[in-house]
Design a protein around this motif. Structure first.
Motif, mmCIF file in Angstrom:
data_model
loop_
_atom_site.group_PDB
_atom_site.id
_atom_site.type_symbol
_atom_site.label_atom_id
_atom_site.label_comp_id
_atom_site.label_asym_id
_atom_site.label_seq_id
_atom_site.Cartn_x
_atom_site.Cartn_y
_atom_site.Cartn_z
ATOM 1 N N VAL A 70 0.788 -1.114 0.180
ATOM 2 C CA VAL A 70 -0.071 0.206 -0.194
ATOM 3 C C VAL A 70 0.816 1.387 0.027
ATOM 4 O O VAL A 70 0.542 2.204 -0.925
ATOM 5 C CB VAL A 70 -0.888 -0.014 1.287
ATOM 6 C CG1 VAL A 70 -1.547 1.507 1.402
ATOM 7 C CG2 VAL A 70 -1.954 -1.071 1.061
ATOM 8 N N ILE A 71 1.745 1.292 0.885
ATOM 9 C CA ILE A 71 2.777 2.515 0.971
ATOM 10 C C ILE A 71 3.735 2.580 -0.315
ATOM 11 O O ILE A 71 3.816 3.759 -0.838
ATOM 12 C CB ILE A 71 3.627 2.344 2.223
ATOM 13 C CG1 ILE A 71 2.689 2.361 3.447
ATOM 14 C CG2 ILE A 71 4.674 3.428 2.171
ATOM 15 C CD1 ILE A 71 3.542 2.238 4.820
ATOM 16 N N ALA A 72 4.039 1.471 -0.929
ATOM 17 C CA ALA A 72 4.944 1.658 -2.143
ATOM 18 C C ALA A 72 4.194 2.038 -3.256
ATOM 19 O O ALA A 72 4.902 2.265 -4.301
ATOM 20 C CB ALA A 72 5.408 0.297 -2.244
ATOM 21 N N ALA A 73 2.788 2.099 -3.279
ATOM 22 C CA ALA A 73 2.139 2.434 -4.520
ATOM 23 C C ALA A 73 2.157 4.263 -4.635
ATOM 24 O O ALA A 73 2.325 4.623 -5.538
ATOM 25 C CB ALA A 73 0.679 2.317 -4.203
ATOM 26 N N ASN A 74 2.905 4.928 -3.418
ATOM 27 C CA ASN A 74 3.179 6.322 -3.754
ATOM 28 C C ASN A 74 4.250 6.596 -2.994
ATOM 29 O O ASN A 74 4.828 7.942 -2.897
ATOM 30 C CB ASN A 74 1.899 6.979 -2.839
ATOM 31 C CG ASN A 74 0.586 6.990 -3.411
ATOM 32 O OD1 ASN A 74 0.525 7.103 -4.730
ATOM 33 N ND2 ASN A 74 -0.251 6.224 -2.839
ATOM 34 N N HIS A 75 5.173 5.580 -2.303
ATOM 35 C CA HIS A 75 6.283 6.080 -1.781
ATOM 36 C C HIS A 75 7.393 5.144 -1.952
ATOM 37 O O HIS A 75 7.120 3.920 -1.980
ATOM 38 C CB HIS A 75 6.143 6.320 -0.230
ATOM 39 C CG HIS A 75 5.070 7.300 0.062
ATOM 40 N ND1 HIS A 75 5.383 8.583 0.323
ATOM 41 C CD2 HIS A 75 3.757 7.081 0.492
ATOM 42 C CE1 HIS A 75 4.444 9.396 0.376
ATOM 43 N NE2 HIS A 75 3.403 8.471 0.761
ATOM 44 N N ARG A 76 8.899 5.575 -1.967
ATOM 45 C CA ARG A 76 9.942 4.700 -2.037
ATOM 46 C C ARG A 76 10.266 4.080 -0.744
ATOM 47 O O ARG A 76 11.353 3.046 -0.790
ATOM 48 C CB ARG A 76 10.828 5.342 -2.712
ATOM 49 C CG ARG A 76 10.777 5.708 -4.139
ATOM 50 C CD ARG A 76 11.698 6.317 -5.009
ATOM 51 N NE ARG A 76 12.832 5.747 -4.999
ATOM 52 C CZ ARG A 76 13.325 5.158 -6.041
ATOM 53 N NH1 ARG A 76 12.527 4.934 -7.207
ATOM 54 N NH2 ARG A 76 14.444 4.416 -6.037
ATOM 55 N N ARG A 77 10.024 4.730 0.086
ATOM 56 C CA ARG A 77 10.448 4.284 1.647
ATOM 57 C C ARG A 77 9.237 4.489 2.598
ATOM 58 O O ARG A 77 8.520 5.446 2.595
ATOM 59 C CB ARG A 77 11.451 5.171 2.086
ATOM 60 C CG ARG A 77 12.085 5.004 3.542
ATOM 61 C CD ARG A 77 13.144 5.762 3.782
ATOM 62 N NE ARG A 77 14.393 5.275 2.861
ATOM 63 C CZ ARG A 77 15.380 6.234 2.895
ATOM 64 N NH1 ARG A 77 15.593 7.204 3.532
ATOM 65 N NH2 ARG A 77 16.513 5.474 2.117
ATOM 66 N N ALA A 78 9.157 3.400 3.433
ATOM 67 C CA ALA A 78 8.418 3.363 4.478
ATOM 68 C C ALA A 78 9.039 3.375 5.889
ATOM 69 O O ALA A 78 9.977 3.151 6.004
ATOM 70 C CB ALA A 78 7.342 1.912 4.612
ATOM 71 N N TRP A 79 8.224 4.011 7.025
ATOM 72 C CA TRP A 79 8.554 4.013 8.181
ATOM 73 C C TRP A 79 7.580 3.762 9.166
ATOM 74 O O TRP A 79 6.538 3.737 8.963
ATOM 75 C CB TRP A 79 9.453 5.243 8.535
ATOM 76 C CG TRP A 79 8.316 6.561 8.620
ATOM 77 C CD1 TRP A 79 7.664 7.203 7.669
ATOM 78 C CD2 TRP A 79 7.955 7.002 9.890
ATOM 79 N NE1 TRP A 79 6.851 8.257 8.041
ATOM 80 C CE2 TRP A 79 7.005 8.024 9.454
ATOM 81 C CE3 TRP A 79 7.948 6.700 11.328
ATOM 82 C CZ2 TRP A 79 6.290 8.775 10.479
ATOM 83 C CZ3 TRP A 79 7.265 7.563 12.105
ATOM 84 C CH2 TRP A 79 6.494 8.483 11.835
ATOM 85 N N LEU A 80 8.176 3.365 10.321
ATOM 86 C CA LEU A 80 7.311 3.016 11.685
ATOM 87 C C LEU A 80 8.079 3.510 13.001
ATOM 88 O O LEU A 80 9.238 3.602 12.833
ATOM 89 C CB LEU A 80 6.672 1.567 11.376
ATOM 90 C CG LEU A 80 7.602 0.517 11.754
ATOM 91 C CD1 LEU A 80 8.252 0.153 13.093
ATOM 92 C CD2 LEU A 80 7.017 -0.782 10.844
ATOM 93 N N ALA A 81 7.141 3.671 13.891
ATOM 94 C CA ALA A 81 7.832 3.941 15.318
ATOM 95 C C ALA A 81 7.572 2.502 16.258
ATOM 96 O O ALA A 81 6.560 2.233 16.121
ATOM 97 C CB ALA A 81 7.147 5.179 15.853
ATOM 98 N N VAL A 82 8.459 2.314 16.988
ATOM 99 C CA VAL A 82 8.600 1.346 17.761
ATOM 100 C C VAL A 82 8.985 1.942 19.299
ATOM 101 O O VAL A 82 10.063 2.334 18.913
ATOM 102 C CB VAL A 82 9.391 0.126 17.363
ATOM 103 C CG1 VAL A 82 9.283 -0.989 18.311
ATOM 104 C CG2 VAL A 82 9.005 -0.654 15.999
ATOM 105 N N VAL A 83 8.319 1.621 20.341
ATOM 106 C CA VAL A 83 8.803 1.926 21.650
ATOM 107 C C VAL A 83 10.140 1.141 21.688
ATOM 108 O O VAL A 83 10.231 -0.172 21.464
ATOM 109 C CB VAL A 83 7.661 1.755 22.527
ATOM 110 C CG1 VAL A 83 8.296 1.856 24.069
ATOM 111 C CG2 VAL A 83 6.521 2.467 22.168
ATOM 112 N N ASP A 84 11.008 1.825 22.274
ATOM 113 C CA ASP A 84 12.353 1.418 22.463
ATOM 114 C C ASP A 84 12.418 0.160 23.185
ATOM 115 O O ASP A 84 13.141 -0.842 22.799
ATOM 116 C CB ASP A 84 13.168 2.338 23.103
ATOM 117 C CG ASP A 84 14.736 2.167 23.169
ATOM 118 O OD1 ASP A 84 15.210 1.467 22.138
ATOM 119 O OD2 ASP A 84 15.365 2.040 24.270
#
Length: 128
Positions: A70-84
């Motif tokens: 889904v993200i790759a349809a509009n972006h070359r990179r994805a990101w997410l946040a993970v609690v340390d």
């Protein structure tokens, strides 16, 4: 989760927040039971959740791969946040090809429009 944010994460807050992301939410079911969901908004995987009963079944990987598409349809990179401190999640993302982009404070919105800083790790995946 910091206590300052936990105080805002009530059932009423959840009911308010869910509808604004339904169009970017994918739900996983097994035998007509919801076992997980992923929320992919813009270039961020905002949420990935799998029930305890479905962990180890491949549901998390299927949801993650779907969110990446889904993200790759509009972006070359994805990101997410993970609690340390969420080492289980961090190991999972690393096994799936994501890398730790370093520490940052995720700004979590509250019902009154303010934000609370949540110390996290920014995980990144190049989608080609």
């Amino acid at each position: 989760m910091p206590d300052a944010l936990l105080a805002h994460r009530t059932f009423e807050d959840l009911v308010r927040r869910v509808p604004i992301r339904l169009d970017v939410t994918t739900v996983a079911t097994v035998d007509e039971q919801v076992v997980g969901f992923a929320v992919a908004h813009d270039d961020e995987l905002e949420q990935l959740y799998v029930s305890t009963a479905a962990r180890g079944s491949g549901v998390a990987t299927a949801l993650l791969r779907h969110a990446e598409r889904v993200i790759a349809a509009n972006h070359r990179r994805a990101w997410l946040a993970v609690v340390d401190g969420n080492r289980r999640a961090r190991r999972f993302y690393e096994r799936c090809g994501w890398y730790d982009g370093g520490p940052f404070d995720y700004r979590a919105f509250t019902e009154d429009g303010t934000t609370v800083a949540v110390p996290c790790r920014r995980y990144v995946r190049d989608l080609g």
